[in-house]
Design a protein around this motif. Structure first.
Motif, mmCIF file in Angstrom:
data_model
loop_
_atom_site.group_PDB
_atom_site.id
_atom_site.type_symbol
_atom_site.label_atom_id
_atom_site.label_comp_id
_atom_site.label_asym_id
_atom_site.label_seq_id
_atom_site.Cartn_x
_atom_site.Cartn_y
_atom_site.Cartn_z
ATOM 1 N N ARG A 63 78.181 44.933 33.722
ATOM 2 C CA ARG A 63 78.511 43.537 34.013
ATOM 3 C C ARG A 63 79.643 43.525 35.041
ATOM 4 O O ARG A 63 80.424 44.470 35.140
ATOM 5 C CB ARG A 63 78.949 42.810 32.748
ATOM 6 N N GLU A 69 70.094 28.180 20.396
ATOM 7 C CA GLU A 69 70.830 28.520 21.613
ATOM 8 C C GLU A 69 72.240 29.001 21.263
ATOM 9 O O GLU A 69 72.730 29.997 21.818
ATOM 10 C CB GLU A 69 70.898 27.301 22.534
ATOM 11 N N ASN A 108 74.323 34.033 31.084
ATOM 12 C CA ASN A 108 74.685 34.015 29.662
ATOM 13 C C ASN A 108 73.631 34.648 28.764
ATOM 14 O O ASN A 108 73.951 35.238 27.737
ATOM 15 C CB ASN A 108 74.944 32.574 29.201
ATOM 16 N N SER A 109 72.360 34.531 29.152
ATOM 17 C CA SER A 109 71.296 35.052 28.291
ATOM 18 C C SER A 109 71.364 36.566 28.146
ATOM 19 O O SER A 109 70.890 37.124 27.155
ATOM 20 C CB SER A 109 69.923 34.636 28.830
ATOM 21 N N LEU A 157 73.999 33.027 21.646
ATOM 22 C CA LEU A 157 75.245 33.365 22.326
ATOM 23 C C LEU A 157 76.303 33.938 21.391
ATOM 24 O O LEU A 157 77.238 34.598 21.835
ATOM 25 C CB LEU A 157 75.800 32.128 23.038
ATOM 26 N N LYS A 214 73.927 38.176 27.546
ATOM 27 C CA LYS A 214 74.979 38.486 26.583
ATOM 28 C C LYS A 214 74.457 38.480 25.150
ATOM 29 O O LYS A 214 75.221 38.648 24.200
ATOM 30 C CB LYS A 214 76.135 37.488 26.723
ATOM 31 N N THR A 215 73.157 38.277 24.988
ATOM 32 C CA THR A 215 72.531 38.319 23.670
ATOM 33 C C THR A 215 72.774 39.667 23.000
ATOM 34 O O THR A 215 72.890 40.696 23.662
ATOM 35 C CB THR A 215 71.007 38.079 23.813
#
Length: 310
Positions: free
Chosen positions: A299, A224, A278-279, A228, A281-282
């Motif tokens: 975004r 995880e 947040n995912s 990020l 932003k991978t």
């Protein structure tokens, strides 16, 4: 505190709370659940209740109204077309349509609809959006927290809250896809003027994390963190190679959703996709989605109508 209203978003992994006073955001916080939880339904209820108790104590919430939002996978929505009747007859027709369109016994759900307000030409079918949620889901949630004595004003589901925010605060040009990707839930919302459509996608941020966990043979928690911070890693190419199949499947799901929406709204043309969560932003996520869909992937950079204060 002055007179404000709280928005509290409940998910499987955390609870988010915000407070608005007019158009001013006065409080915002994210409260993850205790990671020691089992993930079972009863345990999740306990974690939700404990976290809401913490939020109420932290912010000293007393009598101010609270609007809760629940995940979309427990809800149903559908854009339907009605005969070209006068507006006064729409509620009666919608009630009839709801009984055939909602895939549950009508007595087992809480349902409502939104009439799509726009200029209709004479003889054109009218459009409404049906929403429904199983009654026992709402009753179980409210029953679980009844002794916390929140002044609950409404319960809605998360994509509706997101639609309301984007329509109020962001510049929606043409038809827009909003992709809200969390760890355990991904919502796709089509925003087309005052009309919108929602689909819960089967691919979530945890799928990206699991792909990294397998590729690097590391614990889930480390994967995880790697997801990020992938852009800072010396193994960026290996990271992207690991997540690319997941991104490809996600793009296919987005394309399917856009294709379906175009089939029921034939004049719509998509102008952009907004990435949230947040995912998204991978590493290379934004670029890959934009190039695959041939759409600008953006975004949210700032709040336009909501002021941040305290």
């Amino acid at each position: 505190m002055g007179k404000g209203v709280w928005g509290i978003d409940v998910s499987k992994s955390s609870i988010k709370a915000v407070r608005l006073e007019g158009d001013t955001l006065t409080h915002a916080g994210v409260f993850p659940y205790d990671s020691a939880g089992t993930g079972e339904a009863g345990d999740l209820d306990e974690q939700i209740k404990a976290t809401l108790t913490q939020i109420k104590s932290t912010y000293k919430i007393t009598n101010e109204p609270v609007i809760f939002s629940l995940p979309s996978h427990s809800t149903f929505n559908r854009l339907i077309k009605l005969p070209p009747v006068e507006e006064a007859k729409i509620p009666e027709i919608v009630k009839y349509e709801a009984q055939s369109q909602i895939p549950f016994n009508i007595d087992e759900v809480i349902w409502d609809y939104q009439y799509v307000e726009r200029d209709y030409v004479p003889g054109e079918e009218k459009e409404v959006i049906l929403f429904a949620i199983k009654r026992d889901i709402v009753e179980q949630f409210l029953g679980n927290i009844v002794d916390l004595k929140f002044n609950t004003e409404a319960v809605q589901f998360a994509p509706v809250a997101l639609f309301n925010f984007l329509l109020k605060d962001q510049d929606m040009k043409g038809a827009t896809v909003a992709l809200d990707m969390g760890g355990d839930n991904t919502d796709l919302i089509v925003i087309d003027g005052t009309k919108f459509w929602v689909r819960n996608l089967p691919i979530t941020g945890n799928d990206i994390t699991k792909a990294l966990q397998k590729a690097f043979n590391i614990p889930f928690e480390e994967a995880e963190k790697l997801k990020l911070k992938a852009g800072q890693s010396q193994q960026a190419q290996k990271i992207f190679n690991a997540v690319q199949p997941i991104l490809r499947d996600l793009v296919n799901e987005i394309n399917r959703s856009m294709g379906y929406y175009k089939s029921i709204s034939k004049t719509s043309k998509f102008d952009q996709i907004i990435l949230l969560g947040n995912s998204t932003k991978t590493l290379n996520f934004q670029k890959f989605v934009s190039q695959s869909l041939q759409l600008p992937a953006i975004r949210i950079q700032k709040l336009n109508t909501i002021q941040v204060g305290g």
